[in-house]
Write a protein that holds these residues in place. Structure first.
Motif: not given
Length: 205
Positions: A86-93, A131-137, A144-153
């Motif tokens: 899943i493309k993250g904000n630091h993953d260049q196209t 499954l997303t990089h940014y968390p969903l609300i 329903q569950i959102n697995l995400h990253g982006h916010i580190h610690n």
């Protein structure tokens, strides 16, 4: 078996001493960090497993820019498993295109890399999992569950959000030291985290 991870940030020198996100002070160099992640990953993931990587694979500014793409590809080829990225904000196209151009068919007859620009969805254990990089609300939902990253610690204050990044504080819902740094989370571990977070938030209402 399916695994989940995010925010490996291979080669990201500044992250080692970051004052905001996930300082990785246990590592003196990015080479040490990279090799630790690779070793812990491969000790857990088999070559025929599937790993959902939810973005921010690597980060380094090089001249020419294609150099970091080649270095990232070299690391990913050392890591076990077929990747759903899943493309993250630091993953260049350009990086994602480079991975597609250098894709392989692995021993289980699947492509090494499958790429989604925004996100994807799976189902397991009666959960519908986004499954997303940014968390969903979502708001309050039952299954329903959102697995995400982006916010580190950091962790979202909602039971529907589970941070599966390698720096996630929510790994603390699992037995202590059961997940070596950089090792992806198995589907069973994710289910355990979902249930533990729900119990934790229910107790603290």
């Amino acid at each position: 078996m399916d695994f989940y991870t995010s925010d490996t940030h291979f080669y990201h020198q500044d992250l080692l001493l970051s004052q905001i996100f996930s300082p990785r002070k246990q590592f003196l160099t990015v080479e040490d960090m990279n090799e630790t992640i690779i070793a812990n990953w491969n000790s857990k993931v088999k070559p025929t497993d599937t790993v959902y990587h939810l973005g921010d694979i690597s980060m380094k500014f090089t001249k020419p820019p294609k150099l970091i793409m080649s270095e990232t590809l070299a690391i990913l080829k050392r890591l076990h498993g077929n990747f759903i990225i899943i493309k993250g904000n630091h993953d260049q196209t350009a990086l994602l295109k480079f991975l597609k151009q250098n894709n392989d068919i692995t021993a289980n007859q699947k492509p090494k890399f499958t790429i989604h620009e925004v996100g994807t969805r799976v189902k397991f254990a009666h959960y519908e999992v986004f499954l997303t990089h940014y968390p969903l609300i979502f708001g309050m939902t039952k299954n329903q569950i959102n697995l995400h990253g982006h916010i580190h610690n950091y962790a979202m204050p909602h039971q529907e959000n589970i941070n599966v990044g390698i720096d996630s504080p929510e790994i603390g819902y699992l037995p202590k030291n059961s997940v070596p740094f950089g090792a992806p989370l198995s589907q069973n571990e994710v289910i355990e985290m979902i249930q533990a977070k729900r119990h934790h938030m229910l107790r603290n209402r």
